[in-house]
Scaffold this active site. Structure first.
Site, PDB file in Angstrom:
ATOM      1  N   THR A  11      36.105  38.232  50.347  1.00  0.00           N
ATOM      2  CA  THR A  11      37.222  38.335  51.286  1.00  0.00           C
ATOM      3  C   THR A  11      37.226  39.660  52.045  1.00  0.00           C
ATOM      4  OG1 THR A  11      38.696  39.214  49.575  1.00  0.00           O
ATOM      5  CG2 THR A  11      38.682  36.823  49.896  1.00  0.00           C
ATOM      6  N   ALA A  88      34.496  45.636  44.593  1.00  0.00           N
ATOM      7  CA  ALA A  88      34.743  46.934  43.948  1.00  0.00           C
ATOM      8  C   ALA A  88      36.121  47.427  44.359  1.00  0.00           C
ATOM      9  CB  ALA A  88      33.693  47.970  44.364  1.00  0.00           C
ATOM     10  N   GLN A  89      36.607  48.456  43.662  1.00  0.00           N
ATOM     11  CA  GLN A  89      37.712  49.250  44.202  1.00  0.00           C
ATOM     12  C   GLN A  89      37.009  50.248  45.109  1.00  0.00           C
ATOM     13  OE1 GLN A  89      39.932  51.274  45.843  1.00  0.00           O
ATOM     14  NE2 GLN A  89      39.302  52.819  44.339  1.00  0.00           N
ATOM     15  N   SER A  90      37.003  49.982  46.404  1.00  0.00           N
ATOM     16  CA  SER A  90      36.076  50.661  47.301  1.00  0.00           C
ATOM     17  C   SER A  90      36.685  51.767  48.145  1.00  0.00           C
ATOM     18  CB  SER A  90      35.422  49.631  48.236  1.00  0.00           C
ATOM     19  OG  SER A  90      36.413  48.963  48.995  1.00  0.00           O
ATOM     20  N   SER A 131      26.222  52.743  47.405  1.00  0.00           N
ATOM     21  CA  SER A 131      26.930  53.435  48.489  1.00  0.00           C
ATOM     22  C   SER A 131      26.351  54.816  48.751  1.00  0.00           C
ATOM     23  CB  SER A 131      28.415  53.573  48.111  1.00  0.00           C
ATOM     24  OG  SER A 131      29.079  54.458  48.996  1.00  0.00           O
ATOM     25  N   GLU A 133      28.055  57.252  49.306  1.00  0.00           N
ATOM     26  CA  GLU A 133      28.934  58.214  48.635  1.00  0.00           C
ATOM     27  C   GLU A 133      28.314  58.732  47.341  1.00  0.00           C
ATOM     28  OE1 GLU A 133      31.975  59.584  49.318  1.00  0.00           O
ATOM     29  OE2 GLU A 133      32.056  58.686  51.315  1.00  0.00           O
ATOM     30  N   TYR A 154      35.116  56.946  42.715  1.00  0.00           N
ATOM     31  CA  TYR A 154      34.419  55.796  43.303  1.00  0.00           C
ATOM     32  C   TYR A 154      32.909  56.019  43.296  1.00  0.00           C
ATOM     33  CZ  TYR A 154      32.422  52.906  47.006  1.00  0.00           C
ATOM     34  OH  TYR A 154      31.608  52.052  47.732  1.00  0.00           O
ATOM     35  N   HIS A 184      29.380  51.584  57.330  1.00  0.00           N
ATOM     36  CA  HIS A 184      29.213  50.519  58.315  1.00  0.00           C
ATOM     37  C   HIS A 184      30.580  49.903  58.586  1.00  0.00           C
ATOM     38  CE1 HIS A 184      28.313  49.163  54.248  1.00  0.00           C
ATOM     39  NE2 HIS A 184      28.762  47.962  54.572  1.00  0.00           N
TER      40      HIS A 184
END
Length: 348
Positions: A11, A88-90, A131, A133, A154, A184
């Site tokens: 989603t 994920a908790q992104s 990621s 990050e 994260y 992105h």
């Protein structure tokens, strides 16, 4: 025989584009969604097909990355050929406020999926959404050999997940690959992420719904690309003969301030009149510069991005103007039409 794909985070921005790409390629697509009191499927409502239709090719399954039993059940029942783990908790800033939850979902969620696939012994190919990050404070430019230096809960969770993928690949011979994607964006980017916050804020200002846009650190520099192009890379990574890890990015860096200036200039708004800095949006530890070296992905995956920084800004601004019932400037629409004449995703 029709291939089956399973997407966590279906989603979200990337999940919705990936679902459209796979459906266009003839896949049967399954997605994991969390049960909530409100519907959160707006990004995929236009492609969600009635599961009672005998010709349906897309199915949603309730579950949670924190629930290993349900993850195992879904994997056993579907027996997917490919799994794209994007869930994920992104949100980086939120991860400082919910570090334990972030670790449970972002880090251990990956382990739960890998273990379910290992036990199923179905030969599923696994893609992990790693990621940029993870590099955090590492010296740029960053590539597949750059040491990680995470600077948020994260990022720490993503580093854990990255190494679990490597361990399952090397220890059990599983086809498990990491895509280390740099930033992105797209018109489907979450509204709390800074790029979308800027473009949506512009639309709200022009629509007279608010006067000011509140932001945090404008000096952070990122390597920004266009989400639909990046999900094509995800698919290409799982089509390689051998599982491997790839850095995906544009190879250039721009500050949040540059994004802000480009977006405001595009519609003729004055930054000094409408932008305010709010300390609550600063992170406890900041990542100053991220810039990719995508040489490996360009060579091995035969991938070269079409949308650059200035074009991305225009695409996103035009989409948010249209979403608020305003007339777009139009250059963003022209960019999309020229770069993607056979576009496989729905216009935003």
């Amino acid at each position: 025989m029709t291939k089956k794909a399973f997407i966590t985070g279906i989603t979200g921005q990337d999940g919705s584009y990936l679902a459209e790409l796979l459906l266009a390629k003839g896949y049967e697509v399954h997605g994991l969604v969390r049960r909530s009191s409100t519907f959160n499927t707006s990004r995929i409502d236009h492609i969600y097909i009635d599961p009672h239709d005998p010709h349906a090719q897309m199915f949603l399954h309730y579950g949670d990355l924190a629930d290993s039993e349900q993850i195992a059940n879904v994997m056993y029942n579907i027996k997917p050929d490919e799994v794209y783990h994007l869930g994920a908790q992104s949100h980086v800033r939120v991860s400082f406020e919910t570090p334990e939850y972030t670790g449970n979902v972002t880090a251990l969620g990956t382990t739960r999926l890998l273990e379910a696939l290992r036990r199923s012994n179905h030969g599923t190919r696994f893609y992990q959404a790693s990621s940029s990050e993870m590099f955090g404070g590492s010296t740029p430019p960053q590539d597949e050999e750059t040491p990680f230096h995470p600077r948020s809960p994260y990022a720490c969770g993503k580093v854990y997940a990255y190494w679990m993928v490597r361990n399952y690949r090397e220890g059990y011979g599983m086809y498990a690959a990491n895509g280390i994607l740099f930033n992105h964006e797209s018109p489907r980017r979450g509204e709390t992420f800074v790029t979308r916050k800027i473009t949506r804020g512009i639309a709200r200002i022009l629509a007279k719904k608010e006067k000011y846009l509140y932001l945090g650190n404008l000096d952070a520099r990122r390597d920004w690309g266009f989400s639909p192009e990046y999900v094509e890379c995800m698919w290409k990574i799982l089509q390689q003969e051998k599982a491997d890890d790839y850095v995906i990015g544009i190879g250039e860096t721009h500050s949040v301030r540059e994004f802000l200036v480009a977006a405001f200039s595009y519609v003729g708004l004055d930054i000094d009149e409408h932008v305010r800095i709010d300390p609550k949006y600063f992170r406890p530890t900041e990542v100053e510069v991220l810039i990719s070296n995508p040489k490996k992905s360009e060579q091995n995956l035969d991938w070269k991005p079409k949308v650059r920084f200035e074009e991305l800004v225009k695409i996103m601004v035009d989409a948010d103007l249209r979403a608020f019932g305003l007339s777009p400037v139009g250059e963003g629409d022209e960019i999309l039409a020229k770069a993607f004449p056979d576009k496989w995703w729905k216009a935003d």
